[in-house]
Scaffold this motif. Structure first.
Motif, PDB file in Angstrom:
ATOM      1  N   LEU A  47       0.809  -1.072  -0.455  1.00  0.00           N
ATOM      2  CA  LEU A  47       0.100   0.238   0.176  1.00  0.00           C
ATOM      3  C   LEU A  47       0.994   1.452   0.060  1.00  0.00           C
ATOM      4  N   ILE A  48       0.461   2.112  -1.193  1.00  0.00           N
ATOM      5  CA  ILE A  48       0.754   3.887  -0.591  1.00  0.00           C
ATOM      6  C   ILE A  48       0.197   4.400  -0.058  1.00  0.00           C
ATOM      7  N   GLN A  49       0.737   4.705   1.041  1.00  0.00           N
ATOM      8  CA  GLN A  49      -0.193   5.801   2.129  1.00  0.00           C
ATOM      9  C   GLN A  49       1.065   6.581   2.799  1.00  0.00           C
ATOM     10  N   GLU A  50      -0.131   7.188   3.369  1.00  0.00           N
ATOM     11  CA  GLU A  50       0.698   8.982   4.279  1.00  0.00           C
ATOM     12  C   GLU A  50       1.346   7.784   5.129  1.00  0.00           C
ATOM     13  N   ASP A  53       1.369  10.640   9.567  1.00  0.00           N
ATOM     14  CA  ASP A  53       0.495  10.974  10.973  1.00  0.00           C
ATOM     15  C   ASP A  53       0.844   9.225  11.468  1.00  0.00           C
ATOM     16  N   ASP A  55      -1.217   7.798  13.209  1.00  0.00           N
ATOM     17  CA  ASP A  55      -2.836   7.517  13.730  1.00  0.00           C
ATOM     18  C   ASP A  55      -3.355   7.002  12.027  1.00  0.00           C
ATOM     19  N   VAL A  56      -3.164   7.326  11.012  1.00  0.00           N
ATOM     20  CA  VAL A  56      -3.269   6.843  10.065  1.00  0.00           C
ATOM     21  C   VAL A  56      -3.804   5.392   8.997  1.00  0.00           C
ATOM     22  N   ILE A 104       5.806   2.094  -9.283  1.00  0.00           N
ATOM     23  CA  ILE A 104       6.089   3.991  -9.407  1.00  0.00           C
ATOM     24  C   ILE A 104       7.289   4.308 -10.388  1.00  0.00           C
ATOM     25  N   GLN A 112       9.086   8.553  -7.529  1.00  0.00           N
ATOM     26  CA  GLN A 112       7.929  10.096  -7.402  1.00  0.00           C
ATOM     27  C   GLN A 112       7.161   9.860  -7.303  1.00  0.00           C
ATOM     28  N   LEU A 113       7.198   9.676  -5.874  1.00  0.00           N
ATOM     29  CA  LEU A 113       6.618   9.267  -4.263  1.00  0.00           C
ATOM     30  C   LEU A 113       6.106  11.694  -4.484  1.00  0.00           C
ATOM     31  N   GLY A 114       5.040  11.717  -4.006  1.00  0.00           N
ATOM     32  CA  GLY A 114       4.586  12.613  -3.235  1.00  0.00           C
ATOM     33  C   GLY A 114       4.819  12.499  -2.200  1.00  0.00           C
ATOM     34  N   TRP A 116       4.148  13.575   0.997  1.00  0.00           N
ATOM     35  CA  TRP A 116       3.681  12.210   1.591  1.00  0.00           C
ATOM     36  C   TRP A 116       2.780  11.536   1.376  1.00  0.00           C
ATOM     37  N   GLN A 117       3.372  10.501   0.469  1.00  0.00           N
ATOM     38  CA  GLN A 117       3.751   8.891   0.679  1.00  0.00           C
ATOM     39  C   GLN A 117       4.575   8.308   1.339  1.00  0.00           C
TER      40      GLN A 117
END
Lengths: 147, 147, 147
Positions: A47-50, A53, A55-56, A104, A112-114, A116-117
């Motif tokens: 998974l690509i996620q924040e 935090d 908590d996400v 990616i 080239q991730l953002g 927050w990724q």
């Protein structure tokens, strides 16, 4: 140009592997192309996620438990595949809606991730597991060594 | 061969980018290979879905709101990541089950999409956002210019 | 190096295509690279899931029906896209959260799937359909013929 990343898990959790992947790309002189990652299991996910935090990640795991509760929850009494424990079939359900493979874009050796990724291995089973992630980079390799 | 597509959003919606992507492929002389698209955000998604009846998009957005309701819905009072507003964590949940990266086979410079398939950027947040989609084509380039 | 796989369906089910894909890779002299598969439809999916116990597939289909019930279920009376039957819009919802495209690393011509992983086409519609899966292999081809 390929490798296998190993992640040892001890119950449901999100394990960030962004740094490990970035280091491998750098060492391999990847330049421009696409990185493919595929988890070789059916009860854990990529998974690509924040990545800011934590908590996400906690909220995501709790929400997945509500969408696909354990087999000993009264609402799931209809499940058939339960011989390996109440967490088994829900793990397959979660793994069906979260990614098994992700891609990616790579530019000048950098993902080239953002901002927050982060890249995560998400474990869905309760028992400890040794998870394998198969990785391939397709594209041009850097010639910086010969510059 | 890569680029970045920009989509300005103003709340939850599906923005079709099929035409923009097709134009870029044509201008770039892409021939046979694979197109990779990755959204550089964790609260918006990419999706290939029906491009005929706009009701499909409206129903999808409403269904996502039912599966992952806003944090001010009583059923979601357990959420932790709520400081940025009631739409924040549900946006991450939706972005976890909808694609972050998609791949499309390219033949003779044309995306091999089915008759009813369009490429969408799906915004999950309420506030306006400027979204970036990183694109890479891997494969052969056309030599038609020299024909 | 590309092809199209055809699967004839007769209602919701998981159709394994692992063997067919493996045979095509072998015949095509694929060596090292990445296989991309994309289903050319918006109401059916591709999925990598367990290939051992068929109960996993049955449980998955039943769970999807609970998460996205048919339009004639009282809980779904708000759906707009219903003219093609009660199974139509739920099929699009299921197809939005299950993969449309998947990628598999290839080494020495062999898919790097885990021991329990199979490739499935998942039909979400009730009526029979002829489904197309577009496939592309990117990477090096074997030179074994000339050895």
């Amino acid at each position: 140009m390929r490798t296998t990343f190993i992640v040892e898990t001890t119950g449901p959790a999100c394990h960030e592997i962004t740094g490990e992947v970035a280091t491998w790309l750098k060492r391999s002189d990847a330049a421009d192309g696409v990185l493919t990652l595929m988890i070789r299991h059916t009860s854990a996910s990529l998974l690509i996620q924040e990545n800011a935090d934590p908590d996400v990640q906690a909220d995501l795991l709790d929400w997945l438990d509500r969408v696909a509760p354990p087999a000993d929850d009264p609402s799931m009494s209809w499940l058939r595949h339960v011989s390996e424990g109440p967490d088994d079939m829900p793990a397959h359900l979660k793994a069906s809606v979260l990614p098994t493979s992700i891609q990616i874009p790579i530019a000048d050796g950098v993902m080239q991730l953002g901002r927050w990724q982060g890249i995560y291995l998400v474990e869905h089973r309760d028992a400890p597991h040794r998870r394998q992630v198969s990785a391939v980079f397709l594209g041009d390799r850097s010639t910086r060594k010969s510059r």
